[in-house]
Design a protein around this motif. Structure first.
Motif, PDB file in Angstrom:
ATOM      1  N   GLY A  86       0.932  -1.367   0.063  1.00  0.00           N
ATOM      2  CA  GLY A  86      -0.027  -0.118   0.072  1.00  0.00           C
ATOM      3  C   GLY A  86       0.900   1.249   0.151  1.00  0.00           C
ATOM      4  N   LEU A  87       0.445   2.335   0.528  1.00  0.00           N
ATOM      5  CA  LEU A  87       1.048   3.501   0.548  1.00  0.00           C
ATOM      6  C   LEU A  87       2.404   3.789   1.226  1.00  0.00           C
ATOM      7  CD1 LEU A  87       0.802   6.614  -0.342  1.00  0.00           C
ATOM      8  CD2 LEU A  87      -0.314   7.076   1.852  1.00  0.00           C
ATOM      9  N   ILE A  88       2.516   2.878   2.083  1.00  0.00           N
ATOM     10  CA  ILE A  88       3.947   2.862   2.989  1.00  0.00           C
ATOM     11  C   ILE A  88       5.032   2.474   2.046  1.00  0.00           C
ATOM     12  CG2 ILE A  88       3.532   0.720   3.969  1.00  0.00           C
ATOM     13  CD1 ILE A  88       4.911   3.754   5.895  1.00  0.00           C
ATOM     14  N   GLY A  89       4.529   1.534   1.127  1.00  0.00           N
ATOM     15  CA  GLY A  89       5.483   0.949   0.068  1.00  0.00           C
ATOM     16  C   GLY A  89       6.154   2.185  -0.781  1.00  0.00           C
ATOM     17  N   ALA A  90       5.551   3.121  -1.011  1.00  0.00           N
ATOM     18  CA  ALA A  90       5.919   4.194  -1.820  1.00  0.00           C
ATOM     19  C   ALA A  90       7.165   4.701  -1.016  1.00  0.00           C
ATOM     20  CB  ALA A  90       4.820   5.234  -2.176  1.00  0.00           C
ATOM     21  N   PHE A  91       7.198   4.748   0.240  1.00  0.00           N
ATOM     22  CA  PHE A  91       8.271   5.249   0.889  1.00  0.00           C
ATOM     23  C   PHE A  91       9.275   4.237   1.170  1.00  0.00           C
ATOM     24  CE2 PHE A  91       4.524   7.806   2.203  1.00  0.00           C
ATOM     25  CZ  PHE A  91       4.682   8.934   1.726  1.00  0.00           C
ATOM     26  N   SER A  92       9.223   2.904   1.215  1.00  0.00           N
ATOM     27  CA  SER A  92      10.199   2.003   1.810  1.00  0.00           C
ATOM     28  C   SER A  92      10.513   1.199   0.507  1.00  0.00           C
ATOM     29  CB  SER A  92       9.617   1.155   2.628  1.00  0.00           C
ATOM     30  OG  SER A  92       8.497   0.415   2.235  1.00  0.00           O
ATOM     31  N   GLY A  93       9.897   1.029  -0.767  1.00  0.00           N
ATOM     32  CA  GLY A  93      10.303   0.190  -1.727  1.00  0.00           C
ATOM     33  C   GLY A  93      11.499   0.549  -2.428  1.00  0.00           C
ATOM     34  N   GLY A  94      11.473   1.793  -2.668  1.00  0.00           N
ATOM     35  CA  GLY A  94      12.848   2.333  -3.567  1.00  0.00           C
ATOM     36  C   GLY A  94      14.201   1.980  -2.764  1.00  0.00           C
ATOM     37  N   VAL A  95      14.135   2.125  -1.506  1.00  0.00           N
ATOM     38  CA  VAL A  95      15.108   1.955  -0.749  1.00  0.00           C
ATOM     39  C   VAL A  95      15.529   0.396  -0.541  1.00  0.00           C
ATOM     40  CG1 VAL A  95      16.312   2.193   1.704  1.00  0.00           C
ATOM     41  CG2 VAL A  95      14.957   4.092   0.744  1.00  0.00           C
ATOM     42  N   GLU A  96      14.440  -0.255  -0.541  1.00  0.00           N
ATOM     43  CA  GLU A  96      14.783  -1.602  -0.378  1.00  0.00           C
ATOM     44  C   GLU A  96      15.193  -2.386  -1.684  1.00  0.00           C
ATOM     45  OE1 GLU A  96      11.011  -3.605   0.824  1.00  0.00           O
ATOM     46  OE2 GLU A  96      10.932  -2.772   2.546  1.00  0.00           O
ATOM     47  N   ALA A  97      14.731  -1.809  -2.735  1.00  0.00           N
ATOM     48  CA  ALA A  97      15.130  -2.153  -4.073  1.00  0.00           C
ATOM     49  C   ALA A  97      16.703  -1.811  -4.254  1.00  0.00           C
ATOM     50  CB  ALA A  97      14.182  -1.583  -5.364  1.00  0.00           C
ATOM     51  N   THR A  98      16.939  -0.691  -3.577  1.00  0.00           N
ATOM     52  CA  THR A  98      18.489  -0.339  -3.936  1.00  0.00           C
ATOM     53  C   THR A  98      19.483  -0.475  -2.862  1.00  0.00           C
ATOM     54  OG1 THR A  98      17.840   1.819  -3.543  1.00  0.00           O
ATOM     55  CG2 THR A  98      17.824   1.316  -5.756  1.00  0.00           C
ATOM     56  N   ALA A  99      18.912  -1.150  -1.812  1.00  0.00           N
ATOM     57  CA  ALA A  99      19.618  -1.317  -0.643  1.00  0.00           C
ATOM     58  C   ALA A  99      21.051  -1.716  -0.882  1.00  0.00           C
ATOM     59  CB  ALA A  99      18.914  -2.174   0.385  1.00  0.00           C
ATOM     60  N   VAL A 100      21.573  -2.925  -1.867  1.00  0.00           N
ATOM     61  CA  VAL A 100      22.574  -3.408  -1.866  1.00  0.00           C
ATOM     62  C   VAL A 100      23.588  -2.609  -2.568  1.00  0.00           C
ATOM     63  CG1 VAL A 100      23.898  -5.391  -3.075  1.00  0.00           C
ATOM     64  CG2 VAL A 100      21.696  -5.893  -1.992  1.00  0.00           C
ATOM     65  N   GLY A 101      23.218  -1.823  -3.567  1.00  0.00           N
ATOM     66  CA  GLY A 101      23.863  -0.699  -4.156  1.00  0.00           C
ATOM     67  C   GLY A 101      24.438   0.465  -3.305  1.00  0.00           C
ATOM     68  N   ILE A 102      23.459   0.978  -2.429  1.00  0.00           N
ATOM     69  CA  ILE A 102      23.641   2.055  -1.477  1.00  0.00           C
ATOM     70  C   ILE A 102      24.596   1.555  -0.479  1.00  0.00           C
ATOM     71  CG2 ILE A 102      22.554   3.466   0.505  1.00  0.00           C
ATOM     72  CD1 ILE A 102      20.134   3.279  -1.366  1.00  0.00           C
ATOM     73  N   ALA A 103      24.449   0.148   0.131  1.00  0.00           N
ATOM     74  CA  ALA A 103      25.342  -0.476   1.148  1.00  0.00           C
ATOM     75  C   ALA A 103      26.692  -0.499   0.307  1.00  0.00           C
ATOM     76  CB  ALA A 103      24.812  -1.597   1.570  1.00  0.00           C
ATOM     77  N   ALA A 104      26.862  -0.821  -0.696  1.00  0.00           N
ATOM     78  CA  ALA A 104      28.236  -1.073  -1.454  1.00  0.00           C
ATOM     79  C   ALA A 104      28.778   0.030  -1.653  1.00  0.00           C
ATOM     80  CB  ALA A 104      28.019  -1.895  -2.801  1.00  0.00           C
ATOM     81  N   ALA A 105      28.231   1.193  -1.875  1.00  0.00           N
ATOM     82  CA  ALA A 105      28.667   2.388  -2.091  1.00  0.00           C
ATOM     83  C   ALA A 105      29.298   3.090  -0.853  1.00  0.00           C
ATOM     84  CB  ALA A 105      27.785   3.463  -2.756  1.00  0.00           C
ATOM     85  N   VAL A 106      28.293   2.990   0.327  1.00  0.00           N
ATOM     86  CA  VAL A 106      29.037   3.225   1.464  1.00  0.00           C
ATOM     87  C   VAL A 106      30.098   2.514   1.919  1.00  0.00           C
ATOM     88  CG1 VAL A 106      28.147   3.678   4.016  1.00  0.00           C
ATOM     89  CG2 VAL A 106      26.657   4.447   2.150  1.00  0.00           C
ATOM     90  N   PHE A 107      30.271   1.145   1.680  1.00  0.00           N
ATOM     91  CA  PHE A 107      31.339   0.568   2.371  1.00  0.00           C
ATOM     92  C   PHE A 107      32.578   0.522   1.545  1.00  0.00           C
ATOM     93  CE2 PHE A 107      33.882  -3.220   1.730  1.00  0.00           C
ATOM     94  CZ  PHE A 107      34.333  -3.586   2.860  1.00  0.00           C
ATOM     95  N   PHE A 108      32.378   0.956   0.331  1.00  0.00           N
ATOM     96  CA  PHE A 108      33.515   1.068  -0.478  1.00  0.00           C
ATOM     97  C   PHE A 108      34.131   2.559  -0.436  1.00  0.00           C
ATOM     98  CE2 PHE A 108      32.334  -3.011  -2.643  1.00  0.00           C
ATOM     99  CZ  PHE A 108      33.179  -3.691  -2.425  1.00  0.00           C
ATOM    100  N   GLY A 109      32.978   3.539  -0.456  1.00  0.00           N
ATOM    101  CA  GLY A 109      33.676   4.861  -0.174  1.00  0.00           C
ATOM    102  C   GLY A 109      34.434   4.963   1.254  1.00  0.00           C
ATOM    103  N   TYR A 110      33.984   4.450   2.245  1.00  0.00           N
ATOM    104  CA  TYR A 110      34.674   4.535   3.496  1.00  0.00           C
ATOM    105  C   TYR A 110      35.771   3.643   3.412  1.00  0.00           C
ATOM    106  CZ  TYR A 110      35.812   3.238   8.342  1.00  0.00           C
ATOM    107  OH  TYR A 110      36.471   3.198   9.532  1.00  0.00           O
ATOM    108  N   LEU A 111      36.159   2.685   2.688  1.00  0.00           N
ATOM    109  CA  LEU A 111      37.405   1.705   2.435  1.00  0.00           C
ATOM    110  C   LEU A 111      38.381   2.650   1.687  1.00  0.00           C
ATOM    111  CD1 LEU A 111      38.424  -1.241   2.948  1.00  0.00           C
ATOM    112  CD2 LEU A 111      37.797  -1.723   0.557  1.00  0.00           C
ATOM    113  N   VAL A 112      37.882   3.265   0.670  1.00  0.00           N
ATOM    114  CA  VAL A 112      38.878   4.227   0.143  1.00  0.00           C
ATOM    115  C   VAL A 112      39.270   5.279   0.816  1.00  0.00           C
ATOM    116  CG1 VAL A 112      39.007   5.613  -2.055  1.00  0.00           C
ATOM    117  CG2 VAL A 112      38.134   3.211  -2.134  1.00  0.00           C
TER     118      VAL A 112
END
Length: 120
Positions: A86-112
């Motif tokens: 429902g409506l709550i999915g509009a706020f959470s769905g995008g982040v859930e779909a891209t969570a792996v990419g976001i986590a990888a960017a944060v991790f490798f950015g920190y590592l570098v």
């Protein structure tokens, strides 16, 4: 193999050419940050309208890896989550779909940032 590589290279290259032209032809008003926001927003809008998905099916990583592909993934995740939650999915769905990419960017950015020293 080449049936997948050539379209990915051409489409990904064209997306990069558009970004470079935007920066070169609109100097100094259109900065790389403007290109980032424009591409992510454009990918989200085109994804929501159903225009970007055929491009992803045709070009694969050439369309899904650039910034516009991130916007497309955000929109696609939000649309799918609205159907499930429902409506709550509009706020959470995008982040859930891209969570792996976001986590990888944060991790490798920190590592570098810990590995290398900036030059002044």
């Amino acid at each position: 193999m080449f049936e997948q590589i050539i379209p990915a290279f051409v489409v990904g290259g064209l997306i990069c050419v558009v970004g470079q032209l935007l920066m070169d032809l609109t100097k100094p008003t259109f900065t790389p940050a403007h290109v980032l926001v424009t591409f992510v927003t454009g990918g989200a809008v085109l994804g929501a309208l159903g225009v970007y998905e055929p491009l992803v099916k045709f070009a694969g990583a050439g369309a899904s890896v650039p910034l516009s592909g991130f916007g497309y993934s955000l929109a696609k995740g939000a649309i799918e989550a609205v159907g499930e939650k429902g409506l709550i999915g509009a706020f959470s769905g995008g982040v859930e779909a891209t969570a792996v990419g976001i986590a990888a960017a944060v991790f490798f950015g920190y590592l570098v940032s810990v590995t290398f020293n900036p030059k002044g």
